[in-house]
Design an enzyme around this catalytic site. Structure first.
Site, PDB file in Angstrom:
ATOM      1  N   SER A   6      18.629  47.614  38.503  1.00  0.00           N
ATOM      2  CA  SER A   6      19.911  46.826  37.506  1.00  0.00           C
ATOM      3  C   SER A   6      19.571  47.656  35.822  1.00  0.00           C
ATOM      4  CB  SER A   6      18.933  45.497  36.895  1.00  0.00           C
ATOM      5  OG  SER A   6      19.501  44.777  35.847  1.00  0.00           O
ATOM      6  N   HIS A  31      23.258  47.662  40.481  1.00  0.00           N
ATOM      7  CA  HIS A  31      23.103  46.419  39.918  1.00  0.00           C
ATOM      8  C   HIS A  31      23.557  45.838  38.786  1.00  0.00           C
ATOM      9  CE1 HIS A  31      21.939  42.119  41.591  1.00  0.00           C
ATOM     10  NE2 HIS A  31      20.975  42.357  40.125  1.00  0.00           N
ATOM     11  N   ASP A  33      24.585  42.953  36.575  1.00  0.00           N
ATOM     12  CA  ASP A  33      24.285  42.154  35.984  1.00  0.00           C
ATOM     13  C   ASP A  33      24.781  40.996  34.675  1.00  0.00           C
ATOM     14  OD1 ASP A  33      21.820  40.462  37.572  1.00  0.00           O
ATOM     15  OD2 ASP A  33      20.850  42.907  36.508  1.00  0.00           O
ATOM     16  N   MET A  35      26.496  37.981  32.986  1.00  0.00           N
ATOM     17  CA  MET A  35      25.810  36.981  32.445  1.00  0.00           C
ATOM     18  C   MET A  35      27.297  35.825  31.321  1.00  0.00           C
ATOM     19  SD  MET A  35      22.454  37.563  31.841  1.00  0.00           S
ATOM     20  CE  MET A  35      20.928  38.534  32.636  1.00  0.00           C
ATOM     21  N   HIS A  64      26.158  41.131  40.032  1.00  0.00           N
ATOM     22  CA  HIS A  64      25.784  39.620  40.155  1.00  0.00           C
ATOM     23  C   HIS A  64      26.125  39.059  39.239  1.00  0.00           C
ATOM     24  CE1 HIS A  64      22.183  37.764  39.706  1.00  0.00           C
ATOM     25  NE2 HIS A  64      22.692  36.642  40.132  1.00  0.00           N
ATOM     26  N   MET A  66      26.641  35.726  37.125  1.00  0.00           N
ATOM     27  CA  MET A  66      25.869  34.544  36.737  1.00  0.00           C
ATOM     28  C   MET A  66      26.595  33.976  35.812  1.00  0.00           C
ATOM     29  SD  MET A  66      22.557  36.591  36.066  1.00  0.00           S
ATOM     30  CE  MET A  66      22.796  38.066  36.168  1.00  0.00           C
ATOM     31  N   MET A 135      16.867  34.757  44.283  1.00  0.00           N
ATOM     32  CA  MET A 135      15.707  35.222  42.969  1.00  0.00           C
ATOM     33  C   MET A 135      14.862  34.624  42.730  1.00  0.00           C
ATOM     34  SD  MET A 135      18.969  36.499  40.991  1.00  0.00           S
ATOM     35  CE  MET A 135      17.197  36.790  39.905  1.00  0.00           C
ATOM     36  N   ASP A 173      15.819  39.833  44.033  1.00  0.00           N
ATOM     37  CA  ASP A 173      15.595  40.297  42.014  1.00  0.00           C
ATOM     38  C   ASP A 173      14.657  39.203  41.372  1.00  0.00           C
ATOM     39  OD1 ASP A 173      17.377  40.857  39.716  1.00  0.00           O
ATOM     40  OD2 ASP A 173      18.867  39.857  40.368  1.00  0.00           O
TER      41      ASP A 173
HETATM   42  C1  DX5 Z   1      17.555  38.303  36.069  1.00  0.00           C
HETATM   43  C2  DX5 Z   1      18.525  39.476  36.488  1.00  0.00           C
HETATM   44  C3  DX5 Z   1      17.719  40.940  37.000  1.00  0.00           C
HETATM   45  C4  DX5 Z   1      16.771  41.336  36.276  1.00  0.00           C
HETATM   46  C5  DX5 Z   1      16.394  41.651  37.036  1.00  0.00           C
HETATM   47  O1  DX5 Z   1      19.105  37.190  35.862  1.00  0.00           O
HETATM   48  O2  DX5 Z   1      19.114  39.208  37.966  1.00  0.00           O
HETATM   49  O3  DX5 Z   1      18.726  41.775  38.332  1.00  0.00           O
HETATM   50  O4  DX5 Z   1      17.564  42.734  35.650  1.00  0.00           O
HETATM   51  O5  DX5 Z   1      15.177  42.447  35.989  1.00  0.00           O
HETATM   52  P1  DX5 Z   1      13.570  42.908  36.335  1.00  0.00           P
HETATM   53  O6  DX5 Z   1      13.355  43.874  37.314  1.00  0.00           O
HETATM   54  O7  DX5 Z   1      12.951  43.171  35.504  1.00  0.00           O
HETATM   55  O8  DX5 Z   1      12.264  41.470  36.486  1.00  0.00           O
HETATM   56 ZN    ZN Z   2      20.681  40.358  38.970  1.00  0.00          ZN
END
Ligand code: DX5
Ligand code: ZN
Length: 214
Positions: A6, A31, A33, A35, A64, A66, A135, A173
């Site tokens: 990620s 990956h 993320d 948000m 991904h 969010m 998740m 994840d």
């Molecule tokens: C959290 C993200 C993850 C995050 C995971 O909302 O979706 O992808 O980067 O981070 P680690 O591996 O540090 O838990």
């Molecule tokens: Zn993620």
């Protein structure tokens, strides 16, 4: 095991360095993320960052989202050249048509579930999707502790996939490291997302190789 590091845990002052590290690693995906500060209580990055990252990344992109109303962004995610677009079940009023639109745009469709959402909500769509992203922490932040209930959810999902002859892959994840990764491999996971475990490691490529071997 497939591995999807990620970008959230990368060095944002030098993304090129980290992407070149990934390009030369055994990672299977990158990956990403996204948000919006509405669906989750944090804001990460959007298309002005994703576009240059996509240009230099040689790995397939595992996006991904969010965000609320993710269906509004299908065209822009497609234009990045993304391989997989993951939308949250909790963010989609009309999940079936969103999945169809993602496929019509030429991408694989992933459906993501928050920790408190049971896998049973997928019964009537599991045959239509390419991936389920479970998740194992609340979405929004890296570096959180793995919620161990995810192991049971992974086993339940594996059963559902078998029963329905679905081809969906199971991706997990949050809080993934060598220990939780091994338990997830036993429970039936196909892909592990890892942020902190990879990017905080003294040798990130070796950390990726460790997860690959699980
Ligand atoms: C959290 C993200 C993850 C995050 C995971 O909302 O979706 O992808 O980067 O981070 P680690 O591996 O540090 O838990
Ligand atoms: Zn993620």
């Amino acid at each position: 095991m497939l591995v999807s590091p990620s970008l959230l845990a990368a060095d944002f002052t030098d993304l090129r360095k980290d992407i070149e590290m990934l390009n030369g690693s055994e990672a299977d995906f990158l990956h990403l993320d996204v948000m919006d500060g509405v669906f989750v209580p944090n804001i990460s990055f959007g298309f002005p960052v994703l576009e240059p990252v996509a240009k230099i990344c040689k790995k397939p992109l595992d996006v991904h989202l969010m965000i609320v109303e993710p269906e509004k962004w299908i065209g822009q995610v497609r234009d990045l050249g993304a391989d997989i677009m993951n939308v949250h079940q909790e963010a989609c009023l009309h999940l079936y048509s969103t999945v169809q639109h993602i496929h019509a745009a030429g991408m694989k469709a992933g459906v993501t579930l928050c920790p408190a959402t049971p896998v049973s909500v997928l019964e009537d769509i599991i045959g239509e999707i390419d991936m389920v992203l479970l998740m194992s922490v609340e979405p929004g932040f890296g570096g959180q502790k793995f919620i161990s209930r995810t192991l049971d959810k992974t086993r339940q999902l594996r059963d559902m996939i078998k029963r329905s002859a679905s081809k969906a892959l199971i991706e997990i994840d949050g809080g993934v490291n060598e220990t939780t990764g091994r338990l997830l491999a036993e429970a039936g996971a196909d892909i592990l997302v890892a942020g902190s475990y990879v990017f905080n490691a003294s040798d990130p490529r070796a950390a990726i190789t460790t997860l690959k071997s699980l």
